[in-house]
Design a protein around this motif. Structure first.
Motif, PDB file in Angstrom:
ATOM      1  N   ASP A   1       3.403   1.785  -1.747  1.00 57.35           N
ATOM      2  CA  ASP A   1       4.061   1.925  -3.052  1.00 57.35           C
ATOM      3  C   ASP A   1       3.543   3.111  -3.858  1.00 57.35           C
ATOM      4  O   ASP A   1       4.312   3.763  -4.573  1.00 57.35           O
ATOM      5  N   ILE A   2       2.258   3.381  -3.743  1.00 57.14           N
ATOM      6  CA  ILE A   2       1.720   4.465  -4.571  1.00 57.14           C
ATOM      7  C   ILE A   2       2.422   5.791  -4.280  1.00 57.14           C
ATOM      8  O   ILE A   2       2.740   6.555  -5.207  1.00 57.14           O
TER       9      ILE A   2
ATOM     10  N   TYR B   1      -2.364  13.020  -9.896  1.00 61.49           N
ATOM     11  CA  TYR B   1      -2.863  11.757  -9.333  1.00 61.49           C
ATOM     12  C   TYR B   1      -4.319  11.933  -8.929  1.00 61.49           C
ATOM     13  O   TYR B   1      -4.677  12.898  -8.268  1.00 61.49           O
TER      14      TYR B   1
ATOM     15  N   PHE C   1      -3.929   0.319 -13.039  1.00 59.86           N
ATOM     16  CA  PHE C   1      -3.476   1.679 -13.331  1.00 59.86           C
ATOM     17  C   PHE C   1      -3.912   2.068 -14.744  1.00 59.86           C
ATOM     18  O   PHE C   1      -3.972   1.220 -15.641  1.00 59.86           O
TER      19      PHE C   1
ATOM     20  N   SER D   1       0.777  -1.234   0.000  1.00 60.27           N
ATOM     21  CA  SER D   1       0.000   0.000   0.000  1.00 60.27           C
ATOM     22  C   SER D   1       0.816   1.297   0.000  1.00 60.27           C
ATOM     23  O   SER D   1       0.360   2.315  -0.501  1.00 60.27           O
TER      24      SER D   1
ATOM     25  N   PHE E   1      -5.543   5.223 -10.332  1.00 58.59           N
ATOM     26  CA  PHE E   1      -5.259   3.953  -9.665  1.00 58.59           C
ATOM     27  C   PHE E   1      -6.534   3.536  -8.960  1.00 58.59           C
ATOM     28  O   PHE E   1      -7.089   4.287  -8.160  1.00 58.59           O
TER      29      PHE E   1
END
Ligand SMILES: Cc1cc2nc3c(=O)[nH]c(=O)nc-3n(C[C@H](O)[C@H](O)[C@H](O)COP(=O)(O)O)c2cc1C
Ligand SMILES: Cc1cc2nc3c(=O)[nH]c(=O)nc-3n(C[C@H](O)[C@H](O)[C@H](O)COP(=O)(O)O)c2cc1C
Ligand SMILES: Cc1cc2nc3c(=O)[nH]c(=O)nc-3n(C[C@H](O)[C@H](O)[C@H](O)COP(=O)(O)O)c2cc1C
Ligand SMILES: Cc1cc2nc3c(=O)[nH]c(=O)nc-3n(C[C@H](O)[C@H](O)[C@H](O)COP(=O)(O)O)c2cc1C
Ligand SMILES: Cc1cc2nc3c(=O)[nH]c(=O)nc-3n(C[C@H](O)[C@H](O)[C@H](O)COP(=O)(O)O)c2cc1C
Ligand SMILES: Cc1cc2nc3c(=O)[nH]c(=O)nc-3n(C[C@H](O)[C@H](O)[C@H](O)COP(=O)(O)O)c2cc1C
Ligand SMILES: Cc1cc2nc3c(=O)[nH]c(=O)nc-3n(C[C@H](O)[C@H](O)[C@H](O)COP(=O)(O)O)c2cc1C
Ligand SMILES: Cc1cc2nc3c(=O)[nH]c(=O)nc-3n(C[C@H](O)[C@H](O)[C@H](O)COP(=O)(O)O)c2cc1C
Ligand SMILES: Cc1cc2nc3c(=O)[nH]c(=O)nc-3n(C[C@H](O)[C@H](O)[C@H](O)COP(=O)(O)O)c2cc1C
Ligand SMILES: Cc1cc2nc3c(=O)[nH]c(=O)nc-3n(C[C@H](O)[C@H](O)[C@H](O)COP(=O)(O)O)c2cc1C
Lengths: 137, 137, 137, 137, 137, 137, 137, 137, 137, 137
Positions: free
Chosen positions: H20-21, H95, H48, H18, H43
């Protein structure tokens, strides 16, 4: 797939008398309402320009009756096409009294300020009819 | 600017008898030649499909006469357009005998192998007429 | 105006047995001839790709029968359109035996050399069907 | 719907040795055949221009392997598009030996007579690849 | 992406002498070959019309040298565009001797039978150059 | 950029006599050759249809002289456009004798088999002129 | 690449009773929500016009269930196409009560003021459905 | 001439955790800023969808690094094209948090209300990304 | 017919010193006003991007002077075309000071946030120039 | 079908004197009103640019009279076309006094800030005339 529009021009015949226009409108409205035909009629200077919208069968039947009507002659198709929506759905037969066909308006879409529907191109004829939306009675 | 083509479909009326086709062709050719109208007529299975080419006035006058002819009914315009050259200039009224309207040919351009010109689109109707060039008599 | 073409893909169901293809072709030809439907059927690798051409009503009725046929499943429309002429007018139901569906041919129009009609675009599916004109039996 | 074509350019890396081209072709043909990928490879002057056709998944997986191959570098996509049929279906990986990439040919589609695939537009790159159909080995 | 074509017109200056054309061609061919530039030169009636094809940089450098060459003046770009393939790839500088620029040919693409490249549209200029493919020396 | 084509129609005036056509052609050819004007002249049934190609200035000057020529009247422009190449470059003034203007030919491009150039659309007029290439004298 | 829209027309069968519409809507909404299908249903005058949007598989499965539903018959596809966005994403099955299908509205897009969805072109049918966005319940 | 846009879809690999994003965004922004790459990342649901804009070299280098990143797999190009201006110039890597990818939004552009970027057409994928302009963080 | 626009990129040469920009603008405005040339000049990061609008002769003469100016080098045409109206008619030579060429702006139309006009497509270059209308001094 | 527009340029002849402009306008308005011709006249710097709209016959007759008027010379057609509506229906001959033909306006549509109508393209000439709608007297 079954909605068509025909526009034609015609000329008063000798037998035409001044009350005829009321009779024509009355029977147009009565018949067209029954057959789900909509349209608009211009009348000026001895000429008619009329547009009829509806099913292919109804448009053709109505046109046949009109063609054999002796109150006008030299009945000539200006355009005939399959359309996806009506332009004149608000009227079973809208009528634009001669007084609204001003010089300015006619002049814009035709080569003459007096009404001669035979000289209108198919595009100009429809543009003229649409420009009159606001003045229909 | 003044060359038009009309294509229409119609149905034999009860009053139609077998020699009528000869009479129709004879008077079509006589009249059309005089008015510089060219065209083609298909006749099969109780239906007609006809194409007329010429000046706007002549096409409309001819169509008016045809519309009031009691030998057929449900006369319905398939297409009407301003063109830059004739497709059927070789014939004042070309005629394709029923025997040439083969199942294969009709089938290619329509939803049925028996002739029903009311179901043809404007493009298919003209394509069918052109494909018959070679079999006109 | 009334000529349509539908192309669909489907998958053999478990209940399918090897003689079924003959039965399908026999009843297709018998029914389609009656309804003026033309078309072509590819069968390979557990899949069908079929094209049907005819009147909108007939195409839809035939498709309804086909949809409820338990010999195949996952019946999926690839394309459906109004057309001006038939591509497969020579056949009430042309059949391309599996042996003619060569790797080369399938490969040209699809992402795989084994037949998977679900992955074909509408353009590729029709192009594949047309490229088989010569091998129909 | 699922047939794609990618064209890319790349540059020999220092680690490249002269037998590598045979190895690349051998493993390309083995892998591509399994994945229903077709394509063509040009090799000249330290550069590659390659085209790959197949399913979107297979094209992308193959491209991923190629991207991480250390025998070349500066791997750059020239074009990527969904297509309706393959151009190079005859080859799992067609190869055009350097000797066939004549000055005349390269010159026609690019700004230089020595091969520099980075400068080719997407249209020119595909046109060059197609013009080599006859010389593939 | 990097292939361009420029076409320009110019006028002999006073300083031009009859052997100059040989010198221009010699140095054009020597330089253009080195820079992968292709093209064609017409010379007639005190005017030049030249086309140069190659990389954007090389085309612009060559044009800069040509612009400052005192053997001609009123150097005027007729067209400049990014192209996907060369039209004149066979020649580093093709030359069409005045004698091949016949009245008939010039007349077809321009308003005058004597050569005045300033009056040519971009389309006509390229069409004229292409029509001379066969007579280049 | 400077090549134009004008097509116009006109009518013989009363003062026209039978040798005039030779005089018109002689002076047309003499003048047009000098001004790099090309073109074609049809003459039939009291009407002319003429096409002139050349520089904008020359076309307009020639047209001005023609407009004030009393041997014809009702001179009316059919089309005027900037073109990229001549259609009639072989003739300073090609002439198609009345005998070559057959009924069939006229009929194909117009609403009447007798020549009335005022009714031709710009497209039909040019198509008619081109169809006569082979019969010019 | 995987978003499709189907529009079809159908006719109430004899077995249809007045509460059925509620049942249809209830099960439509329950099923469509699960399958990410959106759409709109018009019901008037013994006819249905329905639009379904979603994945190709889901659209086809839903259509198969609908086709075999005995509460209606003569189920006929009006259009089927791959789309890039939904028009009716706000509704799993929007419903336009008969009372909102006013004469004016129907009349605008069809040849008749009473609802006959079989006569609508693909363009008119979608235009009618869109024009009802505001009146969905 | 040197501005490209790539859009691709990918799937979280097992190794993804989790936090990583945040790492991905941090290194994306750091690297992209240096290389003048702009873009947007969605995401949701194990998938993705990312868009990258910049020079052809930078886009391809970034894509190569991304392709070999083990935190995701089945990396698949959705579209790749030469563009004349950026759509996402405000972000080195915008994002859109999963919470903003509402059912309504996803549903509008795809066949499913849960995010599956592999099923999006190139047009729908870009339309979805653009519709999120306002919610980027 | 005689209004052209040229856009070119160039690079400061070593000999360029900081006051040169004032001299260039002064002589540009003086000369361009005399020759009815309008335009715009961007200067940043060692590069120029300039647009010139006017008659074909004046544009080409001005470009010739500019090409031989030793204060810059690698002068490269980005686009050259015949236009129907000017975009920069308000300025004989509008100048956008480096401080207005913000990162955001350059970034939108090019692959880099630092100004490199050689990498701009013809469409992007003109779009960048137009987007600066408001900041010209 | 019968509405045309001609635009032409001309040059004052020596015989022109300052009151002539009033006479020209007076007779233009008197004649044009009678013939249902509308239009606009620009006069500046020894040149005229005039637009005439009306029936093909009237436009051509008027143009013939104008061509033979000795107060101007080098009368040159800029464009001639069949139109579907008038642009200048408000004026039988609108006149834009020289003082309104500002440098800015002329400059926008032409290569020079002084009025030279011979250099205007057909598109620019009409755009210039339309941009003057507000200043007609
Ligand atoms: C110019 C003109 C327009 C007409 N328009 C229509 C029309 O739109 N619909 C119609 O039914 N009759 C129209 N008519 C009248 C028909 O020619 C015919 O008289 C009428 O349809 C007969 O129907 P009735 O017996 O019910 O009056 C028109 C007649 C003229 C002269
Ligand atoms: C199907 C059909 C097609 C016809 N085609 C033409 C035709 O092309 N030209 C024509 O003048 N009359 C045609 N007619 C005949 C006309 O309806 C009408 O009878 C005829 O023009 C009367 O002219 P007449 O008195 O000289 O015979 C056709 C009739 C039918 C039923
Ligand atoms: C793949 C496939 C294709 C079929 N194609 C047709 C067809 O083109 N026409 C048809 O009438 N039936 C076709 N059928 C058969 C129908 O599903 C159905 O069995 C048949 O129409 C019933 O008619 P019958 O009782 O006359 O045999 C097909 C079935 C399958 C599985
Ligand atoms: C220029 C170039 C082109 C290549 N083309 C392909 C190809 O088309 N297909 C492929 O599977 N591998 C191709 N490869 C090799 C792959 O990079 C990789 O080595 C190979 O797919 C590994 O598979 P293998 O272990 O089966 O050899 C190419 C490599 C290079 C350098
Ligand atoms: C009409 C004309 C066309 C020319 N074309 C070329 C050309 O295509 N390439 C070129 O290098 N030089 C061309 N030149 C010559 C150049 O202006 C210049 O003299 C030459 O490039 C100098 O190179 P050199 O010193 O190697 O001769 C041309 C000159 C003229 C007048
Ligand atoms: C129908 C017609 C066509 C003409 N065509 C031309 C022509 O193409 N070129 C021309 O110079 N004069 C043409 N003329 C003649 C001119 O009107 C005019 O008489 C002639 O140009 C005068 O020149 P001349 O004095 O050298 O004979 C034509 C006249 C007519 C009636
Ligand atoms: C006009 C009409 C429209 C329908 N629309 C849908 C629909 O959109 N989705 C659906 O699942 N079922 C629809 N149905 C119902 C299906 O035919 C079928 O009854 C239903 O899918 C069965 O599912 P259930 O057993 O869950 O009710 C419709 C039925 C009719 C008659
Ligand atoms: C879904 C996803 C998107 C990514 N996007 C980018 C990106 O836009 N730019 C980038 O440099 N790295 C991106 N990365 C990270 C790269 O794969 C790689 O880890 C990174 O470029 C390495 O650079 P670093 O060592 O500077 O972190 C992305 C990774 C994933 C899984
Ligand atoms: C980047 C750049 C842009 C220039 N732009 C123009 C211009 O638009 N017009 C112009 O006349 N000179 C321009 N010049 C200057 C010319 O190169 C040349 O110096 C000038 O035209 C000489 O004229 P003068 O002697 O009147 O100053 C430019 C020079 C440079 C380096
Ligand atoms: C530039 C210019 C424009 C003209 N415009 C028209 C015009 O639009 N209508 C017109 O009838 N005469 C116009 N004339 C005048 C005619 O050339 C001619 O003198 C006039 O039509 C003669 O008619 P009158 O005798 O009734 O005055 C124009 C003349 C010139 C020089």
């Amino acid at each position: 797939m079954n909605l068509y529009r025909i526009v034609y021009a015609s000329t008063l015949s000798e037998s035409f008398s001044s009350q005829d226009i009321e009779h024509i409108l009355a029977s147009s409205r009565r018949n067209n309402k029954k057959q789900d035909v909509s349209g608009m009629l211009l009348f000026s200077h001895r000429y008619f320009l009329q547009c009829l919208e509806g099913s292919r069968d109804n448009i053709n039947q109505t046109y046949q009756r009109i063609l054999s009507d002796e109150r006008h002659c030299r009945v000539t198709i200006v355009s005939y096409e399959n359309v996806t929506q009506r332009e004149f759905c608000a009227w079973s037969m809208g009528y634009v009294p001669e007084s609204h066909l001003t010089r300015e308006l006619l002049f814009k879409f035709s080569a003459s300020a007096t009404f001669d529907p035979y000289t209108l191109s198919n595009v100009s004829a429809l543009a003229l009819l649409k420009s009159l939306h606001g003045t229909v009675i």
